[in-house]
Design a protein around this motif. Structure first.
Motif, PDB file in Angstrom:
ATOM      1  N   ARG A 137     -16.832  50.331  71.761  1.00  0.00           N
ATOM      2  CA  ARG A 137     -15.539  50.975  71.514  1.00  0.00           C
ATOM      3  C   ARG A 137     -14.598  50.074  70.730  1.00  0.00           C
ATOM      4  NH1 ARG A 137     -15.780  52.053  77.059  1.00  0.00           N
ATOM      5  NH2 ARG A 137     -13.924  50.746  77.389  1.00  0.00           N
ATOM      6  N   THR A 176     -17.581  55.935  60.892  1.00  0.00           N
ATOM      7  CA  THR A 176     -18.333  54.791  60.364  1.00  0.00           C
ATOM      8  C   THR A 176     -19.641  55.247  59.733  1.00  0.00           C
ATOM      9  OG1 THR A 176     -17.369  53.259  61.966  1.00  0.00           O
ATOM     10  CG2 THR A 176     -19.474  52.626  60.994  1.00  0.00           C
ATOM     11  N   ASP A 207     -20.968  58.977  69.280  1.00  0.00           N
ATOM     12  CA  ASP A 207     -19.857  58.804  70.224  1.00  0.00           C
ATOM     13  C   ASP A 207     -20.382  58.682  71.647  1.00  0.00           C
ATOM     14  OD1 ASP A 207     -17.256  59.260  68.593  1.00  0.00           O
ATOM     15  OD2 ASP A 207     -18.522  60.918  67.978  1.00  0.00           O
ATOM     16  N   CYS A 230     -21.690  55.318  72.596  1.00  0.00           N
ATOM     17  CA  CYS A 230     -20.672  54.276  72.471  1.00  0.00           C
ATOM     18  C   CYS A 230     -19.623  54.342  73.575  1.00  0.00           C
ATOM     19  CB  CYS A 230     -19.998  54.402  71.103  1.00  0.00           C
ATOM     20  SG  CYS A 230     -18.962  53.008  70.627  1.00  0.00           S
ATOM     21  N   GLU A 231     -19.393  55.525  74.144  1.00  0.00           N
ATOM     22  CA  GLU A 231     -18.225  55.736  74.981  1.00  0.00           C
ATOM     23  C   GLU A 231     -18.193  54.886  76.246  1.00  0.00           C
ATOM     24  OE1 GLU A 231     -18.367  59.904  75.750  1.00  0.00           O
ATOM     25  OE2 GLU A 231     -19.936  59.760  77.284  1.00  0.00           O
ATOM     26  N   ASP A 276     -21.977  63.545  67.009  1.00  0.00           N
ATOM     27  CA  ASP A 276     -21.382  63.423  68.341  1.00  0.00           C
ATOM     28  C   ASP A 276     -22.197  62.514  69.249  1.00  0.00           C
ATOM     29  OD1 ASP A 276     -23.281  65.703  68.133  1.00  0.00           O
ATOM     30  OD2 ASP A 276     -22.917  65.869  70.290  1.00  0.00           O
ATOM     31  N   ASN A 281     -24.637  52.097  66.169  1.00  0.00           N
ATOM     32  CA  ASN A 281     -23.224  51.971  65.817  1.00  0.00           C
ATOM     33  C   ASN A 281     -22.891  50.567  65.322  1.00  0.00           C
ATOM     34  OD1 ASN A 281     -21.883  54.585  66.403  1.00  0.00           O
ATOM     35  ND2 ASN A 281     -22.667  54.238  68.465  1.00  0.00           N
ATOM     36  N   THR A 292     -14.118  55.154  64.145  1.00  0.00           N
ATOM     37  CA  THR A 292     -14.864  55.982  65.083  1.00  0.00           C
ATOM     38  C   THR A 292     -16.335  55.961  64.711  1.00  0.00           C
ATOM     39  OG1 THR A 292     -14.631  57.995  63.757  1.00  0.00           O
ATOM     40  CG2 THR A 292     -12.868  57.507  65.345  1.00  0.00           C
TER      41      THR A 292
END
Length: 598
Positions: A226, A235, A216, A219-220, A213, A273, A231
């Motif tokens: 994004r 990934t 995420d 990245c958000e 999590d 990411n 996701t």
């Protein structure tokens, strides 16, 4: 002037009536009369439920203030010796101590309080843990938080203090929750930094998991991140599957897991990411660079006689996926079944990450006594409670908020991109948290001051460009499109270099030199505040040489000589503000003497 005293029997009455302050002169410790710091000891029963049990000594430091309006009882966590950390505690509390006393009690079994010692102990060698437990004998079961907070209450009584405000950091938050629920009548307020979470039965949880999590989370807020395919968690899972099918010696699973566990550090959070996505598309350089850097992180040794005290608390206070009264062999079977069925480290397996976790530490440690830090069905007192927790802490903000809600008069503050021990550093987010903490401790009944604290000072990267033509040109009308693209690629190069000196970085702050992403070298002179670039290639068809001057405020200036794919050199100067949570920070400078700004 410091005073050290030993009082052998003054707290026997406290063992019978722990909620009644000891005010009679003959019951008070000599430190109660002190006007400056006084270091002392008291004698307490090994087992507080049996006043006739063996006596042990508990050390403390008492720092009184003239006309004090209250007393702060502080524990810095660990579980580890508390007295050596007093300077850090005092610095964090700052002006709060102008009008409040400070009490620090060394938890039993640690430091100067009847320390538990096992020569030859190595937490990575299970045999030595079992030998340590056998060496210490059955008395070790009483070196736990439920007993330690009774010691703290006894010290409070011996000093004639009516109530305390408990300041707990990290493991100290478990002690704070235990103290408040077991000694509510002597608790005025509670401040929790980096909160431990407990089960319904009152034992501490020790999360062992992979936090997909957090991929995420970083990245958000980034449009570029994004825009990556899939996701973040998906990934990462595909990346693990790829490496499982096609092992890469430069990215062992242990290194990849360490990258994922280091997202609280800006370089890893910014690049993980994008590096995972690039690897799956055939560009291995970004992930290789992260794996190489994380491999330089120093690993503290887990061996030494003093680790016995740590084990006593860890195992006695904790909830584990095995029965407390099971034999070591049965515990091991239960733990392996848990690994197999629950897969707590997925998408990795425990075997891929070395075959064990810290849960193994307690397989060979006996826990015959029911000893939850927080009593079962405890009533949490309605005293003011303030907790702060970072996004990257061991327990998530949602988990901490749920824990803190057990106190009916509590407030939880989420610190965006915050990590652990939030009030202890010297960066802006630490200063912000300290300000909130000090305001609360000065007047716990007042509303918590508004204004969120945040350590977010970057935006996560998107795709890693491999050539200058893949870089977005800067906006500067005085330059041609090709020149704007060259400046864009040049800025991406220096921005990448400066990221490695983000004030919240740990691993990268220790590196004095690094390779460029696709060639060249970066040299860091932190004393001079400069970064030297020697033919650095962030993209394959552009070399950048020169210097960056980086101020503590984040103001950056670069004087550079660049060479593009056509072999022509250009002089470029750039000025910008680094460490901003912005996708495209404003940049100004010159390109071959022509002034531009974007």
């Amino acid at each position: 002037m410091q005073i050290r005293n030993l009082v052998i029997a003054t707290v026997m009455a406290s063992a019978v009536s722990p909620g009644v302050p000891a005010t009679a002169a003959e019951q008070l410790h000599e430190c109660a009369k002190a006007t400056t710091r006084c270091d002392g000891e008291i004698s307490v029963p090994l087992d507080w439920s049996d006043p006739s049990s063996e006596r042990i000594t508990v050390a403390f430091a008492w720092s009184p203030r003239k006309d004090a309006i209250g007393t702060i009882l502080a524990n810095p966590g660990g579980p580890a010796p508390a007295l050596p950390v007093i300077p850090i505690i005092e610095e964090a509390l700052g002006p709060v101590l102008d009008r409040q006393n400070l009490l620090v009690v060394e938890p039993r079994g640690l430091g100067e309080s009847t320390p538990l010692l096992c020569p030859g102990l190595d937490l990575n060698v299970p045999k030595t843990i079992g030998e340590c437990a056998a060496h210490l004998g059955p008395r070790v079961q009483y070196f736990t938080t439920d007993q330690a907070v009774a010691d703290m209450n006894a010290v409070r009584q011996a000093l004639g203090v009516s109530k305390v405000t408990f300041y707990g950091n990290s493991y100290g938050t478990l002690l704070a929750q235990a103290y408040a629920t077991r000694h509510a009548e002597s608790t005025a307020a509670v401040f929790l930094d980096s909160t431990m979470v407990t089960t319904r039965e009152g034992y501490a949880t020790w999360p062992v998991r992979t936090r997909l999590d957090l991929l995420d989370l970083v990245c958000e807020s980034s449009r570029a991140c994004r825009a990556l395919p899939g996701t973040p968690g998906g990934t990462w899972t595909r990346l693990v599957a790829r490496l499982r099918a096609h092992p890469d010696g430069k990215v062992p699973f242990t290194a990849l897991a360490a990258v994922g566990a280091s997202l609280f550090q800006p370089v890893f959070g910014r690049e993980a990411n994008a590096a995972a996505s690039a690897y799956l598309q055939g560009d291995r350089a970004p992930l290789h660079r992260l794996a190489q850097a994380v491999g330089t992180s120093p690993t503290p040794p887990l061996e030494g006689a003093q680790w016995a005290g740590y084990l006593a608390y860890l195992c006695g206070d904790g909830a584990f996926p095995f029965d407390r009264d099971a034999s070591p062999a049965e515990r091991s079977r239960q733990l392996n079944r848990y690994y197999l069925e629950e897969r707590p480290l997925k998408p990795f397996t425990v075997t891929e990450l070395g075959g064990k976790t810290r849960l193994e530490f307690c397989v060979n440690w006996p826990t015959p006594r029911h000893s939850p830090p927080v009593p079962l069905n405890a009533e949490h007192p309605p005293v003011p409670v303030l907790a702060v927790g970072g996004d990257f802490d061991t327990n998530s903000p949602a988990e901490v908020a749920e824990e803190v809600r057990r106190f009916p008069n509590s407030t939880f503050i989420r610190v965006r991109f915050g990590s652990h021990s939030l009030a202890w550093g010297d960066q802006p987010v630490d200063q912000c948290v300290r300000s909130v903490m000090r305001s609360f401790l000065a007047a716990p009944s007042r509303p918590v001051p508004p204004g969120p604290c945040s350590a977010e000072n970057y935006r996560a990267a998107g795709a890693f460009p491999q050539s200058a033509k893949e870089v977005m040109p800067i906006r500067a009308s005085v330059l041609t499109r090709e020149e704007r693209r060259l400046v864009g690629a040049t800025f991406a190069t220096v921005e990448d270099a400066c990221t490695r000196r983000n004030p919240y970085s740990l691993v990268h702050s220790l590196l004095k030199t690094e390779p460029g992403l696709r060639g060249g070298r970066l040299d860091f002179d932190d004393k001079a505040g400069t970064i030297a670039l020697e033919k650095v290639r962030f993209v394959g068809d552009l070399t950048v040489s020169g210097h960056i001057h980086l101020e503590g405020s984040g103001k950056a200036d670069a004087q550079l000589l660049i060479t593009g794919a056509d072999g022509r050199p250009h002089e470029v100067r750039l000025s910008w503000s680094a460490f901003l949570a912005q996708e495209h920070p404003p940049v100004s400078g010159t390109f071959d003497g022509r002034v531009f700004s974007s």
